[in-house]
Write a protein that holds these residues in place. Structure first.
Motif, mmCIF file in Angstrom:
data_model
loop_
_atom_site.group_PDB
_atom_site.id
_atom_site.type_symbol
_atom_site.label_atom_id
_atom_site.label_comp_id
_atom_site.label_asym_id
_atom_site.label_seq_id
_atom_site.Cartn_x
_atom_site.Cartn_y
_atom_site.Cartn_z
ATOM 1 N N MET A 1 0.953 -1.209 0.184
ATOM 2 C CA MET A 1 0.040 0.019 -0.024
ATOM 3 C C MET A 1 0.825 1.432 -0.011
ATOM 4 N N ARG A 2 2.008 1.310 0.648
ATOM 5 C CA ARG A 2 2.818 2.413 0.840
ATOM 6 C C ARG A 2 3.297 2.814 -0.484
ATOM 7 N N THR A 3 3.682 1.591 -1.377
ATOM 8 C CA THR A 3 4.397 1.744 -2.793
ATOM 9 C C THR A 3 3.149 2.296 -3.870
ATOM 10 N N ALA A 4 1.889 1.738 -3.505
ATOM 11 C CA ALA A 4 0.759 1.922 -4.503
ATOM 12 C C ALA A 4 0.371 3.504 -4.462
ATOM 13 N N THR A 5 0.218 4.291 -2.985
ATOM 14 C CA THR A 5 -0.074 5.332 -2.955
ATOM 15 C C THR A 5 0.736 6.498 -3.735
ATOM 16 N N PRO A 6 1.853 6.221 -3.320
ATOM 17 C CA PRO A 6 2.761 7.491 -4.394
ATOM 18 C C PRO A 6 2.599 7.271 -5.847
ATOM 19 N N ALA A 7 2.457 5.824 -5.915
ATOM 20 C CA ALA A 7 2.478 5.687 -7.629
ATOM 21 C C ALA A 7 1.066 6.198 -8.183
ATOM 22 N N ARG A 8 0.067 6.000 -7.317
ATOM 23 C CA ARG A 8 -1.344 6.556 -7.930
ATOM 24 C C ARG A 8 -1.221 7.964 -7.781
ATOM 25 N N ALA A 9 -0.787 8.723 -6.573
ATOM 26 C CA ALA A 9 -0.631 10.065 -6.595
ATOM 27 C C ALA A 9 -0.057 10.651 -7.811
ATOM 28 N N GLY A 10 1.373 9.827 -8.389
ATOM 29 C CA GLY A 10 1.909 10.519 -9.459
ATOM 30 C C GLY A 10 1.064 10.542 -10.633
ATOM 31 N N ARG A 11 0.277 9.248 -10.982
ATOM 32 C CA ARG A 11 -0.588 9.403 -12.014
ATOM 33 C C ARG A 11 -1.531 10.321 -11.934
ATOM 34 N N TYR A 12 -2.084 10.459 -11.146
ATOM 35 C CA TYR A 12 -3.187 11.563 -10.904
ATOM 36 C C TYR A 12 -2.520 12.942 -11.265
ATOM 37 N N ALA A 13 -1.435 13.213 -10.617
ATOM 38 C CA ALA A 13 -0.582 14.532 -10.851
ATOM 39 C C ALA A 13 -0.288 14.492 -12.214
ATOM 40 N N ALA A 14 0.195 13.532 -12.987
ATOM 41 C CA ALA A 14 0.327 13.798 -14.403
ATOM 42 C C ALA A 14 -0.809 13.919 -15.129
ATOM 43 N N LEU A 15 -1.947 13.175 -14.750
ATOM 44 C CA LEU A 15 -3.133 13.537 -15.433
ATOM 45 C C LEU A 15 -3.553 14.827 -15.483
ATOM 46 N N LEU A 16 -3.763 15.433 -14.192
ATOM 47 C CA LEU A 16 -3.959 16.941 -13.971
ATOM 48 C C LEU A 16 -3.167 17.897 -14.598
ATOM 49 N N ALA A 17 -1.831 17.545 -14.825
ATOM 50 C CA ALA A 17 -1.046 18.440 -15.492
ATOM 51 C C ALA A 17 -1.231 18.576 -17.133
ATOM 52 N N TYR A 18 -1.729 17.032 -17.710
ATOM 53 C CA TYR A 18 -2.046 17.052 -19.066
ATOM 54 C C TYR A 18 -3.244 17.700 -19.156
ATOM 55 N N LEU A 19 -4.323 17.778 -18.360
ATOM 56 C CA LEU A 19 -5.526 18.277 -18.376
ATOM 57 C C LEU A 19 -5.277 19.767 -18.456
ATOM 58 N N VAL A 20 -4.370 20.521 -17.520
ATOM 59 C CA VAL A 20 -4.215 21.871 -17.439
ATOM 60 C C VAL A 20 -3.546 22.179 -18.996
ATOM 61 N N PHE A 21 -2.640 21.458 -19.379
ATOM 62 C CA PHE A 21 -2.040 21.635 -20.601
ATOM 63 C C PHE A 21 -3.005 21.739 -21.850
#
Length: 277
Positions: A1-21
């Motif tokens: 779970m500790r490794t999954a949470t940062p990975a999921r947060a990174g995916r959401y951050a990348a998706l948010l950055a793409y949407l802003v772009f």
């Protein structure tokens, strides 16, 4: 779970950055469309207009025939979408069901043809339209749009047709339905989401197209909206930024409205509940 949470947060951050772009250019376009001239010329531009105004829209309609150009674009885009879908649907069904060397060669040619640049096609298309006396006419432009949209529409619909189970057609044949009746009553309804998606693609492509319309249409009353938008740029390359942004914002609304109306049909499962396991 500790490794999954940062990975999921990174995916959401990348998706948010793409949407802003993706969203930022449209946001800036809307903001510019409502800014008064004083804010447009400011050395310190603001994100949101401090004194919103509709003056840019009034000036845009006063300077250029936007309604006539929008009507020309609408006629050309709708006609191209309808004709391309009507031609591509039966052809795509044949390509999906008849797996021969010829159909494979046609499919390969369809994919390769998408790599052809506009400049390579405009000279032969111009000569053909000249012989048909369709230069500087909306029907001639529609013909070009159909030719340009047809390969991708054919490839796209062929993929949808391959996803239709043969068992449905075989069951219809057992019940006594002929080939045409099966295609109309069984296959076509299941292809509806693909047909809608393909029509949307053809419409948006024709609505936003600029190069062919610029070369083929010379009469101001026949020009499409993307071509008329260039008239807001002066001879020295200086743009009338406020009216240009206002007109460009209005030009984007039909595409957004059409997609909003039919996006549910595009995202729905094409064969949900069609075959029971």
């Amino acid at each position: 779970m500790r490794t999954a949470t940062p990975a999921r947060a990174g995916r959401y951050a990348a998706l948010l950055a793409y949407l802003v772009f993706l969203a930022f250019p449209f946001f800036w376009l809307v903001s510019t469309a409502f800014k008064p001239p004083r804010e447009l010329g400011s050395l310190h531009p603001t994100w949101i207009p401090q004194e919103p105004t509709l003056g840019n829209f009034r000036q845009a309609f006063d300077e250029q025939p936007l309604l006539q150009a929008a009507f020309n674009s609408l006629v050309a885009a709708l006609a191209a979408a309808v004709v391309a879908v009507l031609i591509a649907t039966p052809m795509a069904y044949v390509l999906a069901r008849r797996r021969t060397r010829l159909t494979k060669a046609v499919t390969g040619w369809v994919v390769v043809s998408q790599a052809f640049p506009f400049v390579l096609l405009i000279i032969p298309l111009f000569l053909v339209l000249k012989n048909l006396r369709l230069i500087d006419s909306v029907p001639g432009l529609v013909l070009v749009y159909v030719v340009w949209a047809l390969p991708f529409a054919l490839w796209m619909l062929a993929g949808y047709a391959r996803a239709v189970p043969r068992e449905l057609e075989e069951a219809a044949a057992v019940d006594g339905a002929g080939r045409v009746r099966t295609l109309v009553s069984v296959t076509a309804p299941l292809l509806a989401p693909g047909i809608v998606a393909t029509g949307l693609f053809a419409f948006i492509t024709a609505w936003n197209e600029f190069f062919f319309a610029l070369v083929l249409l010379k009469t101001p009353e026949k020009q499409t909206l993307p071509v008329v938008l260039t008239h807001f740029i002066g001879a020295e390359g200086v743009a009338d930024l406020g009216p240009l942004a206002a007109a460009a914002f209005l030009a984007n609304l039909p595409s957004l409205a059409v997609f909003a109306l039919i996006q549910r049909r595009i995202t729905d499962g094409m064969l949900t509940g069609a075959v029971k396991s």
